[in-house]
Every structure is written in structure tokens, then in C-alpha cells.
Write a protein that holds these residues in place. Structure first.
Motif: not given
Length: 416
Positions: A37-40, A45-48, A51-54
Motif C-alpha cells: 500500500x501507499x498511504x500517499x 480521502x483523509x482530508x475529506x 483530517x486537519x493536515x496530511x
């Protein structure tokens, strides 16, 4: 972005996430990478999801100014964890060892939490990712931190120690675990003792079992805190019973091998001035979970479920304990031990020999045990289950033990 600037963002909520399936509002999302997997790819999706920042390390995934580009996400997570640790003026207790790390950590936490607000490693999140996440879960009102550190190669404990910077340390034992990575028992001792090396170099303190000759030898130049002299072992049939300051403690842990884990927790609690009655209550109330030395009563069966993990040292101890029980009918169902490298064939045959020497009815499951001369062995779990007849086991005590990958707790699904 400099680490102190990133820390300012982290300190707004003190929340870090690494999995978009469990994003918390206003957390920092670290886009870690793995073999598959590649979290990038999940940054947007994390922001949506709130999450405040990635934090990312591939520029093509920077969708807006909420994406913070760094050279390496994992390195940044580790640096942030160490930076946070150095903002906390509290005792940090680190522990490692071949067997009993998680149980000992939970016992220490049970005792210390009677007096202090503690944070301890959750489960066995004890590697190069889990340790930083543990540190970053510590809030400013925490009074003591207990951090478990695991390793299967040289230099890993040294690296984790550099992140945690512990004030106190304890090594449960040195055994035949992760031989594939460490190379030998001598390699295990060297690798685990990297915790001692850090503590000695930084003039910190070491809790030791004075009956363990390796611990004594490796800590000659350390500030040592030995087990409390008022603790003594009484019996384990099956639960560990001990004496502490002339008071009898009846634990819910089986096997004499758990005595040292309990003694360490009592010693550490006593050092940090937890009241005797609170220590006793914590020890007697603690119940193991997660398939670790659990006793399960099912109809006319008593099951010792110790299927979380296994290596030659812990397997030996479990069989010793089973053989000493007063129960009339005793059966061991044992699964393969992993990560033994070139020693695997020898170590699996040694366990077969041990069970035979102790006169135990033993059943062996897995490819490694299948290559031994065991009387009753199955190459695959499904082969064992297809021949499994619960009627043969009535009124018995059954030990179930194997490495995590064997998942022998599945046997419980076939016992009614």
C-alpha cells in the motif's frame, strides 16, 4: 517544514492517524507506505474525512496547502514522536524481551494506574511504527509512560531506545525467539541488551531479576533496581500464587513462567510508591486477554489458550507447566513456531521430544511439525479439524499453543 512547526500543528489536538478507515476529526494523517500500500494515495480521502493536515512524501499527491510534503513520512513520524517525548517531563519505562513483554507491560500498567495517570503501549504495537504512535498518544496530563519495544534484528532496540529515551528499563528474559533475524541465542542477547546499552550510557536505571544470570552480567555497570526481596513464589497449579510482604497473592495467570512478570510489576509499583494494598488488588484483578495464557472452561473441558505466539523457550515453559498440573487427562495441541531460520528443524523436533519425555499426549499441526517424527501430526490445520472428535477430549485439560500465524484459537470454534 521543520519538526517544531509540525509539532505546533500536532499540539492543536494531539491526534495522529495512519489509516483512513479510522480518521478522527482534526487529526494529522501520516501517509505511511507498506509492501502492498501507499498511504500517499489516500491523502485527499483523509482530508475529506476530517483530517486537519496530511503528511506525504510524493509531490503528485499534494492537492492543497493541507498536504505537507516531507522527504520521508515514516522518518517524520519518528522524529515528531521523539520531539513530543522531550516535551514531557515524566518517567518513561521501556521494556523488551523474548517472552512475556506484553503481559508484563499490562501488569505494570495495572499496578501503576492505581496511583498515576498512565499511558501504555496498546496491544503489541511495539515496532518502528507502533512505538512512535504510542508516544504520540501521550497527553500532557500523563504521569508515567510504559513503552513496549519489540525486535527481530540487531540495532532495532537501539533505534527504538533513541526515540523513546527511557528513564527506566526492564528486559523480561532472553530466549529462542526470532532466531532467523538474530541468528542465534547470543544474537538475541546482544540485540535485546541494546536497551541496557542505552540506559547505561545515559546513566538511567534498570530493573532486574537477580536470579537471571544474563541480566546480572549485562547490567554490572548500570544503576540497578533488583526485584523486591519480599516477593517469593509459592505455586502454579495452574494459577500463580506468590507472597508479597507476608501477604498471599492469588493471580489469574497460569504457569510458573509468569511469576517473574508479576514480580517485575510489583517491584516497579513498589519503587514508584504505589500502596501495598493497591499493588495486591491490581495483580489479583488482572486477567489475561488476546489468547495469552487464558483459561477457558467449556462444558467438561479446561482449555489453556496460549495461542498468541510461540517460540522454543515459551513452548518449553508451557509444556513444563502442563506436565506439572494435577489434572488426570492432559493434552497439548501445538502449532508451528515461526522465524527460527536454520534452527527450525532441530527446535521443532526438540519440542516433540520434550512432550514425549514428559509423557504428554501431544498433537502437532503445521508443516514444520509434520517433518518431525511425532506420532500424531497434521501438515495443515484443515487436516486436523477433519479428524477432530471432541468426544476424545472430554474431561481433559487442553493446552493450545502456536505462533500467531497458525491462529490455533480457531479450534475453539469446533468445541461445543
Amino acid at each position: 517544514m521543520k519538526i517544531d512547526d509540525l509539532y505546533t500543528l500536532y499540539a492543536q489536538e494531539y491526534k495522529v492517524d495512519t489509516d483512513t478507515r479510522n480518521i478522527r476529526k482534526n487529526s494529522l494523517f501520516f501517509a505511511l507506505k507498506g509492501a502492498n500500500f501507499n498511504g500517499n494515495e489516500f491523502a485527499e480521502q483523509a482530508l475529506d474525512k476530517g483530517a486537519s493536515y496530511v503528511i506525504i512524501d510524493e509531490k503528485k499527491f499534494k492537492v492543497n496547502n493541507k498536504c505537507i510534503l516531507v522527504d520521508n513520512v515514516l522518518n517524520t513520524l519518528q522524529e515528531l514522536a521523539n520531539y513530543h517525548r522531550n516535551q514531557l517531563n515524566i518517567p518513561f519505562i521501556a521494556l523488551t524481551g523474548s517472552n512475556g513483554k506484553t503481559t508484563t507491560k499490562e501488569l505494570i500498567n495495572a499496578v501503576l494506574s492505581k496511583k498515576y495517570k498512565t499511558v501504555a503501549t496498546k496491544g503489541n504495537l511495539n515496532n518502528h511504527i507502533g512505538v512512535p504512535l504510542t508516544l504520540l498518544s501521550i497527553r500532557l496530563d500523563t504521569e508515567i509512560a510504559i513503552v513496549e519495544m519489540g525486535a527481530n534484528h540487531q540495532n532495532e532496540i537501539a533505534f527504538l531506545s533513541s526515540i523513546v529515551e527511557p528513564d527506566f528499563g526492564y528486559i523480561t528474559n532472553f530466549g529462542k525467539a526470532h532466531l532467523e533475524g538474530f541468528g542465534s541465542v547470543e544474537g538475541v542477547i546482544k540485540g535485546k541488551s541494546e536497551l541496557y546499552d542505552f540506559l547505561i550510557e545515559n546513566n538511567k536505571s534498570v530493573f532486574i531479576n537477580p536470579d537471571d544470570k544474563i541480566q546480572v552480567a549485562k547490567t554490572r555497570n548500570a544503576k540497578r533496581i533488583p526485584f523486591n526481596e519480599s516477593i517469593s513464589f509459592l505455586e502454579a497449579n495452574p494459577y500463580v500464587k506468590l507472597s508479597f510482604n507476608n501477604t498471599i497473592l492469588q493471580s489469574k495467570l497460569i504457569g510458573s513462567y509468569n511469576y517473574n512478570n508479576i514480580a517485575a510489576a510489583i517491584t516497579i509499583g513498589n519503587y514508584f510508591n504505589v500502596e501495598k494494598d493497591q499493588i495486591i488488588n491490581a495483580i489479583q484483578s488482572y486477567s489475561p486477554t488476546n489468547n495469552r495464557s487464558q483459561i477457558i472452561e467449556k462444558n467438561d473441558l479446561k482449555i489453556i489458550l496460549d495461542a498468541y505466539n510461540a517460540n522454543p523457550s515459551s513452548m518449553n515453559a508451557a509444556l513444563d507447566n502442563l506436565s506439572l498440573l494435577n489434572d488426570v487427562s492432559k493434552i497439548a495441541i501445538l502449532g508451528d513456531m515461526f522465524e527460527l531460520g536454520t534452527d527450525s528443524e532441530y527446535e521443532h523436533q526438540s519440542i516433540v521430544n520434550l512432550a514425549r519425555d514428559k509423557g504428554l499426549h501431544a498433537i502437532f499441526i503445521g508443516k514444520q511439525f509434520f517433518n518431525t517424527d511425532a506420532n500424531e501430526r497434521y501438515e495443515f490445520f484443515e487436516d486436523f479439524i477433519s479428524s477432530f472428535n471432541i468426544e476424545k477430549y472430554r474431561n481433559s485439560t487442553i493446552l493450545i499453543k502456536g505462533s500467531r500465524g497458525m491462529a490455533l484459537e480457531r479450534i475453539l470454534n469446533y468445541i461445543n
